[in-house]
Design a protein around this motif. Structure first.
Motif, PDB file in Angstrom:
ATOM      1  N   GLU A   1      -8.869   3.636  -2.121  1.00  0.00           N
ATOM      2  CA  GLU A   1      -9.397   3.245  -0.816  1.00  0.00           C
ATOM      3  C   GLU A   1     -10.926   3.222  -0.800  1.00  0.00           C
ATOM      4  O   GLU A   1     -11.525   2.648   0.102  1.00  0.00           O
TER       5      GLU A   1
ATOM      6  N   SER B   1      -5.003   6.592  -0.003  1.00  0.00           N
ATOM      7  CA  SER B   1      -4.165   5.406   0.027  1.00  0.00           C
ATOM      8  C   SER B   1      -4.444   4.508  -1.189  1.00  0.00           C
ATOM      9  O   SER B   1      -5.593   4.379  -1.622  1.00  0.00           O
TER      10      SER B   1
ATOM     11  N   ASP C   1       0.666   5.803   0.350  1.00  0.00           N
ATOM     12  CA  ASP C   1      -0.127   7.025   0.467  1.00  0.00           C
ATOM     13  C   ASP C   1       0.061   7.843  -0.796  1.00  0.00           C
ATOM     14  O   ASP C   1       1.115   7.793  -1.427  1.00  0.00           O
TER      15      ASP C   1
ATOM     16  N   THR D   1       0.859  -1.183   0.000  1.00  0.00           N
ATOM     17  CA  THR D   1       0.000   0.000   0.000  1.00  0.00           C
ATOM     18  C   THR D   1       0.894   1.231   0.000  1.00  0.00           C
ATOM     19  O   THR D   1       2.042   1.167   0.434  1.00  0.00           O
TER      20      THR D   1
END
Lengths: 185, 160
Positions: free
Chosen positions: A50, A34, A29, A27
Motif C-alpha cells: 500500500e 493491504s 489484507d 486486494t
C-alpha cells in the motif's frame, strides 16, 4: 457512481468468457498492510504494497502489459489462499504460477535465483551475484531486487548485507524485518 | 531509461466505474429498460476489446457513448430482422465523429415531427408498449407503430 453489483459481475463474466481480461486485480489484507495483487493468464505478475503509488503501479502495468485491467478477485483466489497460509506461518513454499513479464532479463535471473533461497534462511547480495554469474555485480543485484515486481512470493526479503545488516527493501525496512521474523519462527 | 507515455490509459476498471451508470441511463432512454442491459453489456465488451488501440484517453465518455449509440441502433434494427454481427468500432474515428452524442441524440429526437417525436419518446424513454402508446396518443396501435418506425428511420438517417 457506478452500476449495481450484479450488472458489473455479468460484465466481468462476459469479458472473461471472451478472453478479454488481460490483467485480473484483487486486494487483500495482510499483517504487513493491504496488498494489491495482479495476475495475467500466465500467472501472478505483480504484488504492490500500500506504500506504492496506485496510479504508477497501474500505469506501468497498462503500458507494459495491457490496459485491459479489471477487478476479478476470483482469479486471484489461489494466490490469496497461499499468502494467507504463508502469513499464518503455515506455508513455506509458494506454488502459484509466476508471470515474469515485468522483470527484465537480468532481473529475472536474479529473482529466479532468489526464489531458490529456502524459507527461513538468508543470502547476501554478493552471494546472489555469484549465483547469477556476475560476482562483482552485487550493486546491479541490489537494483534488480529493489524492483522485484512480486515481493513476498519472490522472496527478495531473504537477501541481506554481508555481516548481518538487513540491507534495503522496496516495501520499506519494517516489512522486510516482519517477514524475516516470521520466517525465523 | 524508461519512456513514460504521458497519455497512458487508465485501467479499464476505472473507465467502467466512472462511466457505466451514464451509459446505462442513456441506453435505457434509447432502447427501453428491457433491452438496455444487453446493449450495455455489448457496449462495454466492445469497448474493452478496442481499448488498447485507443490512442487518446482524453474523452473516454464520448468514446463510450459513440459505441453505445451504435449498439442502440443495432438493437432497433434487430427488432425487424436478426441482428448481424457488428465489427469492433475503430477507436480513432469513433472518437472523432460524435463527441457529444448523449446530448446530440435527444436533440435529434426533439426535432422530429410531433407525432413521431411523441411515439419515439413514449417507446424508448418511457418504455411503453404499443397499446399504451396508442392509448396515450388516441390513435391505433398500427399508427403508433408506424410513427415510431418512421421516427427511427429518420434518426438513423440523420445520425449516420
Amino acid at each position: 457512481m457506478t452500476v449495481d453489483q450484479a450488472l458489473s459481475e455479468r460484465f466481468l463474466e462476459r469479458a472473461e468468457a471472451r478472453g478479454l481480461v488481460d490483467v485480473a486485480v484483487a486486494t487483500m489484507d495482510s499483517p504487513i498492510g493491504s496488498l494489491l495483487l495482479m495476475a495475467t493468464p500466465k500467472g501472478l505478475v505483480r504484488i504492490a504494497f500500500e506504500s506504492e503509488n496506485r496510479d504508477e503501479v497501474f500505469g506501468e502495468v497498462a503500458e507494459r502489459l495491457s490496459p485491459r485491467i479489471l477487478d476479478a478477485p476470483r482469479r486471484l483466489d489461489p494466490v490469496r489462499r497461499e499468502l494467507d497460509k504463508y502469513f499464518g506461518g503455515k506455508l513455506r513454499d509458494f506454488d502459484v504460477p509466476i508471470d515474469w513479464s515485468l522483470a527484465g532479463t537480468f532481473a529475472r535471473r536474479v529473482l529466479r535465483r532468489t526464489a531458490r533461497i529456502p524459507y527461513g534462511s538468508v543470502a547476501s547480495y554478493g552471494e546472489v551475484a555469484v549465483g547469477v554469474g556476475t560476482p562483482r555485480g552485487y550493486r546491479a543485484v541490489g537494483n534488480a531486487l529493489g524492483s522485484n515486481p512480486i515481493p513476498v512470493v519472490v522472496p527478495c526479503h531473504r537477501v541481506v548485507r554481508t555481516g548481518g545488516a538487513i540491507g534495503g527493501y522496496g516495501g520499506g525496512l519494517p516489512r522486510k524485518r516482519w517477514l524475516l521474523d516470521l520466517e525465523a519462527g | 531509461m524508461t519512456i513514460v507515455n504521458s497519455t497512458a490509459l487508465p485501467p479499464f476498471q476505472r473507465v467502467f466505474d466512472e462511466h457505466a451508470q451514464a451509459v446505462l441511463t442513456f441506453l435505457v432512454g434509447a432502447v427501453g429498460a428491457s433491452e438496455a442491459e444487453d446493449c450495455f453489456q455489448e457496449t462495454m465488451v466492445s469497448a474493452l476489446r478496442a481499448y488498447p488501440r485507443l490512442g487518446d484517453a482524453s474523452n473516454l465518455r464520448a468514446w463510450l457513448f459513440t459505441i453505445a449509440r451504435r449498439k442502440a441502433i443495432d438493437a432497433h434494427r434487430g427488432r425487424a430482422r436478426r441482428p448481424t454481427p457488428v465489427s469492433d468500432p475503430d477507436p480513432g474515428s469513433a472518437f472523432d465523429s460524435h463527441p457529444d452524442i448523449d446530448e446530440g441524440l435527444w436533440d435529434h429526437v426533439r426535432s422530429l415531427p410531433s407525432k413521431q417525436r411523441k411515439a419515439v419518446v413514449l417507446r424508448f424513454a418511457g418504455d411503453r408498449s404499443y397499446p399504451e402508446i396508442a392509448a396515450a396518443m388516441s390513435t391505433t396501435q398500427d399508427s403508433a407503430r408506424q410513427s415510431v418506425h418512421q421516427g427511427l428511420k429518420k434518426l438513423r438517417r440523420e445520425l449516420r
